[in-house]
Design an enzyme around this catalytic site. Structure first.
Site, mmCIF file in Angstrom:
data_model
loop_
_atom_site.group_PDB
_atom_site.id
_atom_site.type_symbol
_atom_site.label_atom_id
_atom_site.label_comp_id
_atom_site.label_asym_id
_atom_site.label_seq_id
_atom_site.Cartn_x
_atom_site.Cartn_y
_atom_site.Cartn_z
ATOM 1 N N HIS A 126 2.035 2.578 -8.430
ATOM 2 C CA HIS A 126 3.262 3.330 -8.160
ATOM 3 C C HIS A 126 4.137 2.458 -7.252
ATOM 4 C CE1 HIS A 126 5.701 6.545 -6.277
ATOM 5 N NE2 HIS A 126 5.353 7.309 -7.298
ATOM 6 N N ASP A 203 -5.118 4.164 -3.075
ATOM 7 C CA ASP A 203 -4.079 5.164 -3.236
ATOM 8 C C ASP A 203 -4.702 6.315 -4.030
ATOM 9 O OD1 ASP A 203 -2.062 6.782 -4.119
ATOM 10 O OD2 ASP A 203 -0.756 5.166 -4.815
ATOM 11 N N GLN A 206 -3.337 10.452 -7.026
ATOM 12 C CA GLN A 206 -3.614 11.123 -8.295
ATOM 13 C C GLN A 206 -5.089 11.437 -8.486
ATOM 14 O OE1 GLN A 206 -1.468 12.288 -10.442
ATOM 15 N NE2 GLN A 206 0.375 11.441 -9.497
ATOM 16 N N LYS A 229 0.294 17.171 -4.024
ATOM 17 C CA LYS A 229 -0.356 16.978 -5.324
ATOM 18 C C LYS A 229 -1.742 17.615 -5.326
ATOM 19 C CE LYS A 229 1.962 12.523 -5.968
ATOM 20 N NZ LYS A 229 2.972 12.650 -7.011
ATOM 21 N N CYS A 367 8.136 6.043 -11.664
ATOM 22 C CA CYS A 367 8.034 5.131 -10.520
ATOM 23 C C CYS A 367 7.030 4.012 -10.756
ATOM 24 C CB CYS A 367 7.684 5.855 -9.220
ATOM 25 S SG CYS A 367 8.922 7.022 -8.693
HETATM 26 C C1 LIG Z 1 -0.299 7.012 -7.631
HETATM 27 C C2 LIG Z 1 0.766 7.494 -6.702
HETATM 28 N N1 LIG Z 1 0.963 6.861 -5.544
HETATM 29 C C3 LIG Z 1 1.894 7.264 -4.668
HETATM 30 C C4 LIG Z 1 2.716 8.343 -4.916
HETATM 31 C C5 LIG Z 1 3.741 8.736 -3.900
HETATM 32 O O1 LIG Z 1 3.439 9.957 -3.356
HETATM 33 P P1 LIG Z 1 4.438 10.712 -2.366
HETATM 34 O O2 LIG Z 1 5.787 10.670 -3.025
HETATM 35 O O3 LIG Z 1 3.885 12.077 -2.236
HETATM 36 O O4 LIG Z 1 4.444 9.948 -1.073
HETATM 37 C C6 LIG Z 1 2.557 9.033 -6.113
HETATM 38 C C7 LIG Z 1 3.445 10.174 -6.441
HETATM 39 O O5 LIG Z 1 4.015 10.275 -7.494
HETATM 40 C C8 LIG Z 1 1.562 8.599 -7.024
HETATM 41 O O6 LIG Z 1 1.375 9.233 -8.188
#
Ligand SMILES: Cc1ncc(COP(=O)(O)O)c(C=O)c1O
Lengths: 410, 138
Positions: A126, A203, A206, A229, A367
């Protein structure tokens, strides 16, 4: 808390939003990868905090402040147990995944990354697990390396030795890809990194909603995720870090709560976790997240995984049965996150028609622009499922896609 | 026709549709029928980035009027573009600058022109006005 019936029809009643109408149709919510819906008990816990004991924490002697502090610190313990951390001090409350990664990239990175060092990420990250590392690498003249992936959307790990080597300082990879659904073999990556003395940040944005996590068993150095999430509120998240590493790290933000004493000559910093929690935190968010975790624990990951596996198999079969649909991301191990394209149609157009039918999916690059570039597509349509989705949702999606095709195909 | 007259014409066309499907079918048809932009104008420079769909916009001036041509990779976006062009192309810069595009709301497409859509349309309207502003000063 009363027992929760293990039946999807019953469970759906726990989520008030699921009975909404959208564009005059029953909502079909298939955008759980972006954010999940909240059970009523989470909404109530937040409302109760504001109605009954709203106060600032860690600073007042008065009763309400004590109550709020207790609830917030209890939330930290709930989170600690949920992710299997050894100590509650290792749980840093953040505003979300993005802040957690930025905190590590900035505070740990500034103290540890030197010119010529290497940081390793993967091809399916991401943007929030790419950009903070690019920033620190640029600042420190360090090198950012990217573990590649194959056509199935699986990381190519047989050349891992090339990417993770003695110059590697830290490896930052997603547990589960948000655009492909791939479950990465993070155990192998962690093993390789640790064998060379490099740290690993996972990370978990998900992954935390799909299955049990033990940061101790994984031996992850950092693990980050977002409350929203995980059926909790927005604006709250977690950075887990190993105690010794966190102790050695300089603070990230300066302000109240993170100090021991302040004078204009010298400030001494507080202990972890407070050292990294400058300013008034999202108190209601922390309390809400703990409630969400307790709710999930009552439902149980056995049930969640069984249900999501059923949904994933049914949805994959349904999509494969429609002419022109191509699933992007065919990894052997996937969560219930399914990206697809339809030949000749733009994802935005399909998403717009589905929206008119009350079906919420995500369209675009999610993203993860490098992933779209890899597959040579502008974006995908992504259906991401939670345990409260059902077979009717999949049938609605099927009908929606057929309708979109009939309207959009020339 | 004036901008206002064209807007009224579009509003009355859309008032005949019974449901969302008829409306979107028409927009899709407009998108498919829109004259393609001269490929020499479909450049990086003329690209208006949007998170969801991409839009290319070109403008030139002829006898005091501004002529817009455009394209998009998404057909619904293209259909809406064709409505915007029908309203704003071949108009004076001053009229373009003062147009409030009331028809968008009247035909129920406000959502598509809200900044949150990130389909490039909001930026496109802004860019059309920028062109009008630039041409009104030459
Ligand atoms: C794999 C992953 N990393 C990071 C993020 C970023 O999360 P947040 O916007 O809640 O900080 C997301 C959210 O879409 C994600 O799916």
């Amino acid at each position: 808390m009363e027992a929760i019936a293990m039946n999807v029809d019953q469970i759906r009643f726990d989520f008030p939003l699921l009975s909404q109408k959208v564009n005059g149709k029953n909502l079909v919510y298939l955008d759980n990868g972006a954010t999940t819906q909240k059970p009523k008990i989470v909404v109530d816990a937040i409302a109760n905090y504001y109605k009954e004991y709203n106060s600032n924490i860690h600073r007042g002697v008065h009763t309400l402040s004590q109550m709020a502090t207790n609830e917030f610190e209890q939330a930290r313990e709930v989170i600690q147990k949920f992710i299997g951390a050894a100590k509650k001090e290792e749980v840093i409350i953040t505003s979300g995944t993005t802040e957690g990664i930025n905190l590590v990239a900035s505070a740990w990175g500034r103290a540890n990354v030197k010119a010529g060092d290497e940081i390793v990420i993967s091809a399916m990250e991401h943007h929030s697990n790419i950009v903070p590392w690019q920033m620190i690498c640029e600042e420190r003249e360090a090198v950012l390396k990217v573990i590649p992936m194959d056509e199935n959307g699986e990381l190519i790990l047989n050349q891992l030795d090339e990417f993770i080597n003695l110059k590697t300082k830290l490896v930052a990879v997603s547990h589960v890809s948000n655009s492909l659904g791939t479950v990465n073999d993070i155990e192998r990556i962690i093993d390789r990194a640790h064998s060379l003395g490099a740290l690993v940040l996972i990370d978990g944005a998900q992954s935390v909603s799909h299955g049990p996590i033990s940061v101790v068993d994984l031996d992850a150095d950092f693990y980050v995720f977002s409350g929203h999430k995980l059926f909790g509120p927005t604006g709250i998240g977690v950075l887990y870090g190993k105690e010794t590493i966190l102790n050695d790290m300089p603070p990230y933000k300066g302000g109240g709560d993170m100090i021991k004493s302040v004078s204009f000559e010298k400030t001494t910093f507080n202990e972890i976790p407070h050292k990294f929690e400058a300013g008034t935190p999202n108190i209601a968010g922390g309390i809400g997240l703990a409630k969400a975790i307790e709710y999930i624990q009552q439902i149980g990951f056995d049930f969640i995984q069984e249900q999501e596996e059923k949904l994933k198999i049914a949805a994959t079969g349904m999509l494969n049965s429609i002419e022109g649909v191509r699933i992007i991301g065919q990894a052997a191990k996937k969560e219930s996150v399914i990206s697809f394209t339809i030949d000749g149609l733009h994802p935005f157009d399909v998403g717009t028609i589905l929206d008119q039918l009350g079906i919420a999916v995500r369209t675009g690059h999610h993203c993860t622009q490098p992933v779209m570039d890899f597959f040579g597509i502008p974006g995908t349509i992504r259906a991401s499922f939670a345990f409260y989705n059902n077979m009717e949702d999949i049938e609605a999606l099927r009908k929606g896609i057929i309708k979109a095709k009939s309207m959009l195909e020339i | 026709m004036t901008i206002e007259e064209i807007e009224n014409e579009i509003i009355s066309e859309f008032s005949m549709f019974g449901d969302w499907m008829e409306k979107y079918e028409y927009i899709i048809e407009l998108g498919n029928d829109m004259p393609v932009i001269d490929s020499t104008y479909q450049t990086e420079e003329n690209l208006i980035p949007g998170c969801q769909s991409r839009v290319w916009l070109h403008a030139e001036q002829k006898e005091g009027k501004i002529i817009f041509t455009a394209n998009s990779d998404a057909i619904i976006t293209k259909g809406i573009i064709s409505l915007l062009i029908r309203v704003l192309s071949f108009q004076n810069p001053e009229d373009i600058l003062s147009a409030d595009l009331r028809f968008v709301k009247e035909i129920g497409l406000t959502d598509h022109l809200s900044p949150t859509r990130s389909n490039g349309l909001v930026s496109m309207v802004k860019q059309m006005k920028n062109f009008a502003f630039a041409f009104s000063n030459v």
